[in-house]
Design a protein around this motif. Structure first.
Motif, PDB file in Angstrom:
ATOM      1  N   ASP A  71      -2.708   9.732   6.018  1.00  0.00           N
ATOM      2  CA  ASP A  71      -2.401   9.803   7.447  1.00  0.00           C
ATOM      3  C   ASP A  71      -3.482   9.143   8.297  1.00  0.00           C
ATOM      4  O   ASP A  71      -3.192   8.540   9.333  1.00  0.00           O
ATOM      5  CB  ASP A  71      -2.269  11.266   7.894  1.00  0.00           C
ATOM      6  CG  ASP A  71      -0.982  11.906   7.418  1.00  0.00           C
ATOM      7  OD1 ASP A  71      -0.003  11.182   7.177  1.00  0.00           O
ATOM      8  OD2 ASP A  71      -0.966  13.142   7.269  1.00  0.00           O
ATOM      9  N   SER A  72      -4.729   9.285   7.878  1.00  0.00           N
ATOM     10  CA  SER A  72      -5.865   8.951   8.734  1.00  0.00           C
ATOM     11  C   SER A  72      -6.462   7.570   8.470  1.00  0.00           C
ATOM     12  O   SER A  72      -6.818   6.854   9.410  1.00  0.00           O
ATOM     13  CB  SER A  72      -6.974  10.001   8.567  1.00  0.00           C
ATOM     14  OG  SER A  72      -6.470  11.299   8.769  1.00  0.00           O
ATOM     15  N   LEU A  73      -6.610   7.195   7.207  1.00  0.00           N
ATOM     16  CA  LEU A  73      -7.287   5.941   6.873  1.00  0.00           C
ATOM     17  C   LEU A  73      -6.661   4.710   7.526  1.00  0.00           C
ATOM     18  O   LEU A  73      -7.395   3.828   8.004  1.00  0.00           O
ATOM     19  CB  LEU A  73      -7.330   5.779   5.347  1.00  0.00           C
ATOM     20  CG  LEU A  73      -8.193   4.631   4.812  1.00  0.00           C
ATOM     21  CD1 LEU A  73      -9.635   4.774   5.283  1.00  0.00           C
ATOM     22  CD2 LEU A  73      -8.124   4.590   3.285  1.00  0.00           C
ATOM     23  N   PRO A  74      -5.320   4.621   7.588  1.00  0.00           N
ATOM     24  CA  PRO A  74      -4.740   3.432   8.230  1.00  0.00           C
ATOM     25  C   PRO A  74      -5.160   3.253   9.685  1.00  0.00           C
ATOM     26  O   PRO A  74      -5.119   2.117  10.206  1.00  0.00           O
ATOM     27  CB  PRO A  74      -3.228   3.689   8.129  1.00  0.00           C
ATOM     28  CG  PRO A  74      -3.082   4.585   6.953  1.00  0.00           C
ATOM     29  CD  PRO A  74      -4.290   5.485   6.988  1.00  0.00           C
ATOM     30  N   LYS A  75      -5.571   4.301  10.351  1.00  0.00           N
ATOM     31  CA  LYS A  75      -5.937   4.208  11.770  1.00  0.00           C
ATOM     32  C   LYS A  75      -7.263   3.479  11.976  1.00  0.00           C
ATOM     33  O   LYS A  75      -7.554   3.035  13.096  1.00  0.00           O
ATOM     34  CB  LYS A  75      -6.003   5.601  12.385  1.00  0.00           C
ATOM     35  CG  LYS A  75      -4.692   6.365  12.277  1.00  0.00           C
ATOM     36  CD  LYS A  75      -4.751   7.696  12.964  1.00  0.00           C
ATOM     37  CE  LYS A  75      -3.502   8.515  12.669  1.00  0.00           C
ATOM     38  NZ  LYS A  75      -2.238   7.808  12.874  1.00  0.00           N
ATOM     39  N   MET A  77      -8.308   1.064   9.563  1.00  0.00           N
ATOM     40  CA  MET A  77      -8.264  -0.109   8.694  1.00  0.00           C
ATOM     41  C   MET A  77      -7.705  -1.308   9.451  1.00  0.00           C
ATOM     42  O   MET A  77      -6.969  -1.153  10.435  1.00  0.00           O
ATOM     43  CB  MET A  77      -7.385   0.173   7.478  1.00  0.00           C
ATOM     44  CG  MET A  77      -7.922   1.261   6.558  1.00  0.00           C
ATOM     45  SD  MET A  77      -9.382   0.743   5.642  1.00  0.00           S
ATOM     46  CE  MET A  77      -8.630  -0.374   4.460  1.00  0.00           C
ATOM     47  N   GLU A  79      -5.182  -4.257  10.328  1.00  0.00           N
ATOM     48  CA  GLU A  79      -3.725  -4.113  10.356  1.00  0.00           C
ATOM     49  C   GLU A  79      -3.068  -4.523   9.045  1.00  0.00           C
ATOM     50  O   GLU A  79      -2.108  -3.888   8.601  1.00  0.00           O
ATOM     51  CB  GLU A  79      -3.145  -4.948  11.504  1.00  0.00           C
ATOM     52  CG  GLU A  79      -1.656  -4.750  11.699  1.00  0.00           C
ATOM     53  CD  GLU A  79      -1.138  -5.433  12.943  1.00  0.00           C
ATOM     54  OE1 GLU A  79       0.086  -5.414  13.161  1.00  0.00           O
ATOM     55  OE2 GLU A  79      -1.949  -5.997  13.709  1.00  0.00           O
ATOM     56  N   ASP A  80      -3.585  -5.565   8.394  1.00  0.00           N
ATOM     57  CA  ASP A  80      -2.947  -6.035   7.173  1.00  0.00           C
ATOM     58  C   ASP A  80      -3.222  -5.139   5.963  1.00  0.00           C
ATOM     59  O   ASP A  80      -2.652  -5.332   4.883  1.00  0.00           O
ATOM     60  CB  ASP A  80      -3.382  -7.469   6.859  1.00  0.00           C
ATOM     61  CG  ASP A  80      -4.896  -7.598   6.704  1.00  0.00           C
ATOM     62  OD1 ASP A  80      -5.601  -6.622   7.006  1.00  0.00           O
ATOM     63  OD2 ASP A  80      -5.357  -8.678   6.285  1.00  0.00           O
ATOM     64  N   ARG A  82      -3.294  -1.599   6.394  1.00  0.00           N
ATOM     65  CA  ARG A  82      -2.898  -0.244   6.748  1.00  0.00           C
ATOM     66  C   ARG A  82      -1.837   0.325   5.818  1.00  0.00           C
ATOM     67  O   ARG A  82      -1.897   1.495   5.420  1.00  0.00           O
ATOM     68  CB  ARG A  82      -2.401  -0.215   8.198  1.00  0.00           C
ATOM     69  CG  ARG A  82      -3.510  -0.433   9.215  1.00  0.00           C
ATOM     70  CD  ARG A  82      -2.971  -0.522  10.629  1.00  0.00           C
ATOM     71  NE  ARG A  82      -4.047  -0.825  11.570  1.00  0.00           N
ATOM     72  CZ  ARG A  82      -3.856  -1.112  12.857  1.00  0.00           C
ATOM     73  NH1 ARG A  82      -2.606  -1.118  13.348  1.00  0.00           N
ATOM     74  NH2 ARG A  82      -4.880  -1.380  13.630  1.00  0.00           N
ATOM     75  N   PHE A  83      -0.851  -0.480   5.477  1.00  0.00           N
ATOM     76  CA  PHE A  83       0.224   0.028   4.630  1.00  0.00           C
ATOM     77  C   PHE A  83      -0.307   0.411   3.260  1.00  0.00           C
ATOM     78  O   PHE A  83       0.029   1.476   2.730  1.00  0.00           O
ATOM     79  CB  PHE A  83       1.327  -1.039   4.488  1.00  0.00           C
ATOM     80  CG  PHE A  83       2.498  -0.579   3.665  1.00  0.00           C
ATOM     81  CD1 PHE A  83       3.415   0.326   4.182  1.00  0.00           C
ATOM     82  CD2 PHE A  83       2.671  -1.047   2.371  1.00  0.00           C
ATOM     83  CE1 PHE A  83       4.495   0.756   3.427  1.00  0.00           C
ATOM     84  CE2 PHE A  83       3.745  -0.621   1.604  1.00  0.00           C
ATOM     85  CZ  PHE A  83       4.664   0.276   2.135  1.00  0.00           C
ATOM     86  N   ALA A  85      -3.350   1.284   2.519  1.00  0.00           N
ATOM     87  CA  ALA A  85      -4.198   2.473   2.672  1.00  0.00           C
ATOM     88  C   ALA A  85      -3.344   3.741   2.723  1.00  0.00           C
ATOM     89  O   ALA A  85      -3.680   4.757   2.098  1.00  0.00           O
ATOM     90  CB  ALA A  85      -5.045   2.349   3.931  1.00  0.00           C
ATOM     91  N   MET A  86      -2.240   3.669   3.451  1.00  0.00           N
ATOM     92  CA  MET A  86      -1.350   4.822   3.551  1.00  0.00           C
ATOM     93  C   MET A  86      -0.728   5.155   2.199  1.00  0.00           C
ATOM     94  O   MET A  86      -0.776   6.308   1.739  1.00  0.00           O
ATOM     95  CB  MET A  86      -0.245   4.537   4.566  1.00  0.00           C
ATOM     96  CG  MET A  86       0.793   5.638   4.680  1.00  0.00           C
ATOM     97  SD  MET A  86       2.141   5.223   5.821  1.00  0.00           S
ATOM     98  CE  MET A  86       2.936   3.878   4.940  1.00  0.00           C
TER      99      MET A  86
END
Length: 232
Positions: A71-75, A77, A79-80, A82-83, A85-86
């Motif tokens: 939930d948190s790591l993509p915020k 990271m 943009e490329d 983020r997915f 990481a989630m």
């Protein structure tokens, strides 16, 4: 019992705030309330008396922590990334839920439910894998983990089965949104994703807390110590 009921209060409040923020387009509130969802569920485990947590609670707590990372790591990271990481955080969470559900006595998943899960998994993979490109192997592995979590959860009764169904629905919508957005192009999709996600995680926590209530599992007789406790 009163303490256990009160411990669910923060979960309800944070979830309500998050869903209202999604519904009203309050992006900042939605983003940061999402970060509080899994910690609120972790509190439910931590404040329960040790004897009521069930033997698998450390694995469940670790699964919530990994979900929090998802939930948190993509915020934070790029943009490329983020997915990935989630998905990375959620994949670890699924492995931990699998361990948690196998650390306690369980019943047998109904055949019809098992068959339905397989059909849904095959359908999701058939739709998403051709569009996943280099991520196709990761999508297949993730899909198998998702199927395993839902199947094992269902062996712990209707609470686990419903949680597994919501988990499949939530992750299925995420996968479709990533690789086949044309199939889920409707308003408030994110609201449904998050509502089913929190619902699934909450039911998984409930399964861990209810592992000593055999009457909630399919096809199993109550243990002797449980019957004794109920008759006192």
């Amino acid at each position: 019992m009163g303490m256990r009921a009160l411990s669910w209060g923060p979960v309800a409040v944070v979830t309500l705030v998050h869903l209202i923020a999604l519904l009203t387009g309050a992006d900042a509130v939605a983003a940061w309330s999402q970060v509080l969802l899994m910690p609120a569920l972790a509190v439910v485990l931590l404040v329960s008396p040790p004897d009521d947590r069930g033997p698998a609670w450390p694995w469940a707590l670790a699964a919530l922590a990994a979900s929090w990372v998802g939930d948190s790591l993509p915020k934070v990271m790029p943009e490329d990334a983020r997915f990935l990481a989630m998905i990375g955080g959620f994949a670890v969470a699924q492995v931990l839920w699998i361990v948690a559900f196998t650390r306690v006595d369980r019943g047998r998943s109904p055949f019809a439910w098992t068959l339905l899960l397989m059909v849904v998994a095959v359908a999701l993979l058939a739709v998403t894998v051709p569009e996943a490109g280099m991520l196709a192997p990761a999508v297949v592995v993730y899909g198998m983990l998702l199927l395993a979590v839902a199947w094992l959860a269902s062996s712990h009764g209707w609470v686990g089965a419903l949680g597994g169904a919501l988990f499949v629905l939530s992750d299925g919508l995420i996968a479709l949104g990533a690789f086949r957005p044309d199939l889920v192009d409707w308003a408030n999709r994110d609201l449904v994703v998050m509502a089913t996600y929190v619902g699934a995680q909450a039911m998984f926590v409930a399964v861990i807390l209810l592992t000593r209530s055999p009457e909630l599992t399919w096809g199993r007789a109550p243990r002797r110590e449980t019957r004794t406790r109920l008759t006192r």
